[in-house]
Design a protein around this motif. Structure first.
Motif, PDB file in Angstrom:
ATOM      1  N   ALA A   1      -0.955 -10.688  -1.780  1.00  0.00           N
ATOM      2  CA  ALA A   1      -1.080 -10.438  -3.219  1.00  0.00           C
ATOM      3  C   ALA A   1       0.271 -10.570  -3.907  1.00  0.00           C
ATOM      4  CB  ALA A   1      -1.674  -9.052  -3.464  1.00  0.00           C
ATOM      5  N   LEU A   2       1.301 -10.028  -3.297  1.00  0.00           N
ATOM      6  CA  LEU A   2       2.641 -10.130  -3.882  1.00  0.00           C
ATOM      7  C   LEU A   2       3.084 -11.588  -3.972  1.00  0.00           C
ATOM      8  CD1 LEU A   2       5.080  -8.715  -5.063  1.00  0.00           C
ATOM      9  CD2 LEU A   2       5.911  -8.346  -2.732  1.00  0.00           C
ATOM     10  N   ALA A   3       2.805 -12.355  -2.946  1.00  0.00           N
ATOM     11  CA  ALA A   3       3.153 -13.783  -2.965  1.00  0.00           C
ATOM     12  C   ALA A   3       2.380 -14.518  -4.061  1.00  0.00           C
ATOM     13  CB  ALA A   3       2.887 -14.416  -1.601  1.00  0.00           C
TER      14      ALA A   3
ATOM     15  N   ALA B   1      -6.289 -11.911  -5.324  1.00  0.00           N
ATOM     16  CA  ALA B   1      -5.468 -11.397  -4.222  1.00  0.00           C
ATOM     17  C   ALA B   1      -5.095  -9.939  -4.477  1.00  0.00           C
ATOM     18  CB  ALA B   1      -4.204 -12.250  -4.067  1.00  0.00           C
ATOM     19  N   PHE B   2      -4.803  -9.591  -5.726  1.00  0.00           N
ATOM     20  CA  PHE B   2      -4.472  -8.209  -6.073  1.00  0.00           C
ATOM     21  C   PHE B   2      -5.676  -7.303  -5.832  1.00  0.00           C
ATOM     22  CE2 PHE B   2      -4.042  -4.679  -9.062  1.00  0.00           C
ATOM     23  CZ  PHE B   2      -2.779  -4.211  -8.725  1.00  0.00           C
ATOM     24  N   LEU B   3      -6.847  -7.739  -6.241  1.00  0.00           N
ATOM     25  CA  LEU B   3      -8.069  -6.951  -6.028  1.00  0.00           C
ATOM     26  C   LEU B   3      -8.311  -6.718  -4.539  1.00  0.00           C
ATOM     27  CD1 LEU B   3     -10.649  -5.567  -7.016  1.00  0.00           C
ATOM     28  CD2 LEU B   3     -11.729  -7.829  -7.029  1.00  0.00           C
TER      29      LEU B   3
ATOM     30  N   ARG C   1       5.282  -3.963  -5.250  1.00  0.00           N
ATOM     31  CA  ARG C   1       6.630  -3.852  -4.678  1.00  0.00           C
ATOM     32  C   ARG C   1       7.101  -2.414  -4.499  1.00  0.00           C
ATOM     33  NH1 ARG C   1      10.356  -8.027  -4.867  1.00  0.00           N
ATOM     34  NH2 ARG C   1      11.933  -6.494  -5.424  1.00  0.00           N
ATOM     35  N   ARG C   2       6.762  -1.532  -5.424  1.00  0.00           N
ATOM     36  CA  ARG C   2       7.380  -0.205  -5.438  1.00  0.00           C
ATOM     37  C   ARG C   2       6.437   0.970  -5.173  1.00  0.00           C
ATOM     38  NH1 ARG C   2      12.470  -1.875  -5.256  1.00  0.00           N
ATOM     39  NH2 ARG C   2      13.072  -3.145  -7.015  1.00  0.00           N
ATOM     40  N   LYS C   3       5.160   0.837  -5.490  1.00  0.00           N
ATOM     41  CA  LYS C   3       4.265   1.987  -5.439  1.00  0.00           C
ATOM     42  C   LYS C   3       3.075   1.823  -4.500  1.00  0.00           C
ATOM     43  CE  LYS C   3       5.232   3.677 -10.069  1.00  0.00           C
ATOM     44  NZ  LYS C   3       4.627   4.261 -11.272  1.00  0.00           N
ATOM     45  N   TRP C   4       2.997   0.704  -3.815  1.00  0.00           N
ATOM     46  CA  TRP C   4       1.824   0.432  -2.975  1.00  0.00           C
ATOM     47  C   TRP C   4       1.808   1.397  -1.793  1.00  0.00           C
ATOM     48  CZ3 TRP C   4      -1.408  -2.075  -5.652  1.00  0.00           C
ATOM     49  CH2 TRP C   4      -2.554  -2.614  -5.082  1.00  0.00           C
ATOM     50  N   PRO C   5       0.654   1.987  -1.484  1.00  0.00           N
ATOM     51  CA  PRO C   5       0.612   3.012  -0.436  1.00  0.00           C
ATOM     52  C   PRO C   5       0.716   2.478   0.989  1.00  0.00           C
ATOM     53  CG  PRO C   5      -1.579   2.662  -1.326  1.00  0.00           C
ATOM     54  CD  PRO C   5      -0.626   1.843  -2.162  1.00  0.00           C
ATOM     55  N   ILE C   6       0.423   1.202   1.184  1.00  0.00           N
ATOM     56  CA  ILE C   6       0.497   0.627   2.536  1.00  0.00           C
ATOM     57  C   ILE C   6       1.138  -0.747   2.473  1.00  0.00           C
ATOM     58  CG2 ILE C   6      -1.539   1.871   3.389  1.00  0.00           C
ATOM     59  CD1 ILE C   6      -3.128  -0.743   3.117  1.00  0.00           C
ATOM     60  N   VAL C   7       1.721  -1.154   3.590  1.00  0.00           N
ATOM     61  CA  VAL C   7       2.249  -2.510   3.712  1.00  0.00           C
ATOM     62  C   VAL C   7       1.390  -3.206   4.757  1.00  0.00           C
ATOM     63  CG1 VAL C   7       4.231  -3.927   4.370  1.00  0.00           C
ATOM     64  CG2 VAL C   7       4.581  -1.800   3.101  1.00  0.00           C
ATOM     65  N   ASN C   8       0.676  -4.228   4.313  1.00  0.00           N
ATOM     66  CA  ASN C   8      -0.171  -5.005   5.216  1.00  0.00           C
ATOM     67  C   ASN C   8      -0.232  -6.448   4.720  1.00  0.00           C
ATOM     68  OD1 ASN C   8      -1.892  -4.911   3.013  1.00  0.00           O
ATOM     69  ND2 ASN C   8      -3.503  -3.756   4.020  1.00  0.00           N
ATOM     70  N   LYS C   9      -0.962  -7.286   5.427  1.00  0.00           N
ATOM     71  CA  LYS C   9      -0.976  -8.701   5.055  1.00  0.00           C
ATOM     72  C   LYS C   9      -1.634  -8.937   3.690  1.00  0.00           C
ATOM     73  CE  LYS C   9      -5.207 -10.120   7.329  1.00  0.00           C
ATOM     74  NZ  LYS C   9      -5.880 -11.141   8.058  1.00  0.00           N
ATOM     75  N   GLU C  10      -2.597  -8.106   3.314  1.00  0.00           N
ATOM     76  CA  GLU C  10      -3.242  -8.273   2.006  1.00  0.00           C
ATOM     77  C   GLU C  10      -2.258  -7.976   0.868  1.00  0.00           C
ATOM     78  OE1 GLU C  10      -6.210  -9.571   1.305  1.00  0.00           O
ATOM     79  OE2 GLU C  10      -6.475  -9.894   3.445  1.00  0.00           O
TER      80      GLU C  10
END
Length: 114
Positions: free
Chosen positions: A71-73, A91-93, A58-67
């Motif tokens: 993973a967040l879901a 999903a996180f991996l 949510r806060r530190k991920w370097p990119i926003v994409n479908k993966e």
């Protein structure tokens, strides 16, 4: 699932010992820690709880994409006991790999532990 215990929390003890839980955050162990190289400089980050993984997504991920979204879901669903921790970890991996993170010290024979 982590939750912050508030002063008016119904789960507090009625015997005067309620202060022991005041402002206590409980994190959920989610299996063998995963450590990733998270920068070009070689910085590493160890993920030991599902709450920590959620915070990073949510806060530190370097990119926003479908993966990352997937993973967040999955992490949110696992925190609500709607899916397994194993599904959330996989999903996180996958999201970590698409973000360019490199898994450190993983034995491929233990893929089931992810």
């Amino acid at each position: 699932m982590a939750r912050l215990v508030k002063d008016n929390d119904p789960l507090k003890f009625g015997d005067g010992h309620s202060d022991i839980w005041k402002d206590t955050l409980i994190e959920t162990y989610w299996g063998q820690p995963m450590t990733f190289v998270v920068s070009a400089q070689g910085d590493t980050q160890e993920f030991t709880t599902i709450e920590q993984a959620r915070h990073w997504l949510r806060r530190k991920w370097p990119i926003v994409n479908k993966e990352r979204d997937r993973a967040l879901a999955q992490v949110d669903a696992a925190m609500q006991c709607l899916t397994t921790i194993s599904m959330a970890r996989r999903a996180f991996l996958s999201a970590a790999q698409t973000a360019g993170f490199k898994l450190v010290g993983h034995d491929p024979r233990s893929a089931g532990s992810l």
